[in-house]
Write a protein that holds these residues in place. Sequence first.
Motif, mmCIF file in Angstrom:
data_model
loop_
_atom_site.group_PDB
_atom_site.id
_atom_site.type_symbol
_atom_site.label_atom_id
_atom_site.label_comp_id
_atom_site.label_asym_id
_atom_site.label_seq_id
_atom_site.Cartn_x
_atom_site.Cartn_y
_atom_site.Cartn_z
ATOM 1 N N MET A 143 0.764 -0.942 -0.002
ATOM 2 C CA MET A 143 0.056 0.124 0.120
ATOM 3 C C MET A 143 0.898 1.318 -0.009
ATOM 4 O O MET A 143 0.764 2.092 -0.786
ATOM 5 N N ALA A 144 1.882 1.410 0.922
ATOM 6 C CA ALA A 144 2.696 2.424 1.011
ATOM 7 C C ALA A 144 3.633 2.508 -0.314
ATOM 8 O O ALA A 144 3.622 3.952 -0.781
ATOM 9 N N SER A 145 4.062 1.446 -1.009
ATOM 10 C CA SER A 145 4.859 1.636 -2.153
ATOM 11 C C SER A 145 4.257 2.253 -3.180
ATOM 12 O O SER A 145 4.605 2.946 -4.060
ATOM 13 N N VAL A 146 2.989 1.599 -3.474
ATOM 14 C CA VAL A 146 1.911 2.212 -4.515
ATOM 15 C C VAL A 146 1.748 3.549 -4.323
ATOM 16 O O VAL A 146 1.720 4.214 -5.259
ATOM 17 N N GLN A 162 12.229 6.179 -10.846
ATOM 18 C CA GLN A 162 11.990 6.348 -9.601
ATOM 19 C C GLN A 162 10.618 5.473 -9.222
ATOM 20 O O GLN A 162 10.820 4.421 -8.142
ATOM 21 N N ALA A 163 9.816 5.904 -9.581
ATOM 22 C CA ALA A 163 8.312 5.319 -9.128
ATOM 23 C C ALA A 163 8.215 3.828 -9.742
ATOM 24 O O ALA A 163 7.869 2.911 -9.151
ATOM 25 N N LEU A 164 8.788 3.483 -10.748
ATOM 26 C CA LEU A 164 8.994 2.278 -11.512
ATOM 27 C C LEU A 164 9.531 1.234 -10.706
ATOM 28 O O LEU A 164 9.421 0.126 -10.506
ATOM 29 N N ASP A 165 11.002 1.737 -10.343
ATOM 30 C CA ASP A 165 11.791 0.901 -9.608
ATOM 31 C C ASP A 165 11.159 0.484 -8.437
ATOM 32 O O ASP A 165 11.341 -0.769 -7.903
ATOM 33 N N ILE A 166 10.556 1.435 -7.675
ATOM 34 C CA ILE A 166 9.807 0.862 -6.369
ATOM 35 C C ILE A 166 8.944 -0.157 -6.678
ATOM 36 O O ILE A 166 8.748 -1.333 -5.775
ATOM 37 N N LEU A 167 8.057 0.169 -7.701
ATOM 38 C CA LEU A 167 7.090 -0.856 -7.822
ATOM 39 C C LEU A 167 7.572 -2.275 -8.280
ATOM 40 O O LEU A 167 6.909 -3.400 -7.983
ATOM 41 N N THR A 168 8.543 -2.100 -9.076
ATOM 42 C CA THR A 168 9.243 -3.611 -9.533
ATOM 43 C C THR A 168 9.835 -4.272 -8.548
ATOM 44 O O THR A 168 9.813 -5.566 -8.463
ATOM 45 N N ARG A 169 10.307 -3.598 -7.359
ATOM 46 C CA ARG A 169 10.881 -4.363 -6.189
ATOM 47 C C ARG A 169 9.920 -5.093 -5.409
ATOM 48 O O ARG A 169 10.182 -6.119 -4.605
ATOM 49 N N THR A 179 -3.616 -3.533 -8.329
ATOM 50 C CA THR A 179 -3.114 -2.400 -7.896
ATOM 51 C C THR A 179 -1.612 -1.898 -8.514
ATOM 52 O O THR A 179 -1.527 -0.730 -8.927
ATOM 53 N N VAL A 180 -0.970 -2.821 -8.273
ATOM 54 C CA VAL A 180 0.582 -2.756 -8.801
ATOM 55 C C VAL A 180 0.612 -2.438 -10.223
ATOM 56 O O VAL A 180 1.316 -1.596 -10.575
ATOM 57 N N GLU A 181 0.097 -3.237 -10.917
ATOM 58 C CA GLU A 181 0.056 -3.174 -12.466
ATOM 59 C C GLU A 181 -0.340 -1.785 -12.919
ATOM 60 O O GLU A 181 0.018 -1.232 -13.598
ATOM 61 N N SER A 182 -1.489 -1.429 -12.294
ATOM 62 C CA SER A 182 -2.089 -0.088 -12.588
ATOM 63 C C SER A 182 -1.171 1.117 -12.237
ATOM 64 O O SER A 182 -0.950 1.912 -13.036
ATOM 65 N N ALA A 183 -0.402 1.051 -11.191
ATOM 66 C CA ALA A 183 0.680 1.967 -10.749
ATOM 67 C C ALA A 183 1.584 1.938 -11.550
ATOM 68 O O ALA A 183 2.259 2.882 -12.110
ATOM 69 N N LYS A 184 2.089 0.825 -12.099
ATOM 70 C CA LYS A 184 3.292 0.610 -13.058
ATOM 71 C C LYS A 184 2.923 1.386 -14.488
ATOM 72 O O LYS A 184 3.615 2.080 -15.196
ATOM 73 N N TYR A 188 5.021 4.240 -16.423
ATOM 74 C CA TYR A 188 5.349 4.016 -17.956
ATOM 75 C C TYR A 188 4.806 5.243 -18.750
ATOM 76 O O TYR A 188 5.461 5.795 -19.505
ATOM 77 N N LEU A 189 3.567 5.674 -18.268
ATOM 78 C CA LEU A 189 2.963 6.682 -19.031
ATOM 79 C C LEU A 189 3.587 8.004 -18.868
ATOM 80 O O LEU A 189 4.046 8.839 -19.633
ATOM 81 N N ALA A 190 4.159 8.031 -17.328
ATOM 82 C CA ALA A 190 4.996 9.221 -17.100
ATOM 83 C C ALA A 190 6.380 9.270 -17.936
ATOM 84 O O ALA A 190 6.671 10.326 -18.213
ATOM 85 N N LEU A 191 6.913 8.026 -18.120
ATOM 86 C CA LEU A 191 8.094 8.102 -18.975
ATOM 87 C C LEU A 191 7.964 7.966 -20.451
ATOM 88 O O LEU A 191 8.800 8.160 -21.081
#
Length: 233
Positions: A143-146, A162-169, A179-184, A188-191
Amino acid sequence: MSYQSDEEQVQLLKNLWKDYGQPVVLGVAMTLAAVSGYQYWQKTQQQEIAEASSLYQNLLDTISNGSSLEQQAQFSTPLTEEQKATVSHVVSSLQKDHGSSQYAAFATLFLAQQQVQDNQLSAARASLEWVLAQKPAVEIQTMASVRLARVLISESSGNGQQALDILTRLNAGKSYEATVESAKGDAYLALGDRKQAETAYRKAVDAAQDNGLNRPLLQLKLDDLAAMAPQEG
């Protein structure tokens, strides 16, 4: 065997000394010390849990009329300045005196959500980083990571990696895959990587369906990506 008083323990030691000598008495004394130490530790732990629970309940009573903090964050009217001061005080107390408890983690997550609503993104980021630094249970960590990933993206699209790295770990399991894939996908869209964003959103949709969940926002994100795609001809 039950020892009802300090006097009884002293008398027991005297009798053992008389009957069996020093080695036995030392062994019993060490055992009694170990038992007393464990009982003291157990009592201290119970007191700490009770204190943390009381603080958390005070927070609930002050701002949410008995509903959960998640419900309060999603459905209530904005907090008053007095309520915000209460939240800040209680969270600070929980972090200082009961930092390893789930009460502190949940209260800090709520504080971070309020900070996002007030557009205090740097403060929200610090709150979420504090939660993660406590190495909480996987559910709280996820929850906190997302939320941290989304705060980073809201601060700047340049934080996408940086956000993607947090989610990938994260190793959150199937329950949190949507939830995690949605945040990923958001990262990706930000990138600027629409293809990877679409892939992540589709994984999120599939995971939600597998868990019997309906996530219309995910489908909306996919539709928006399709609308942004260059038209042939």
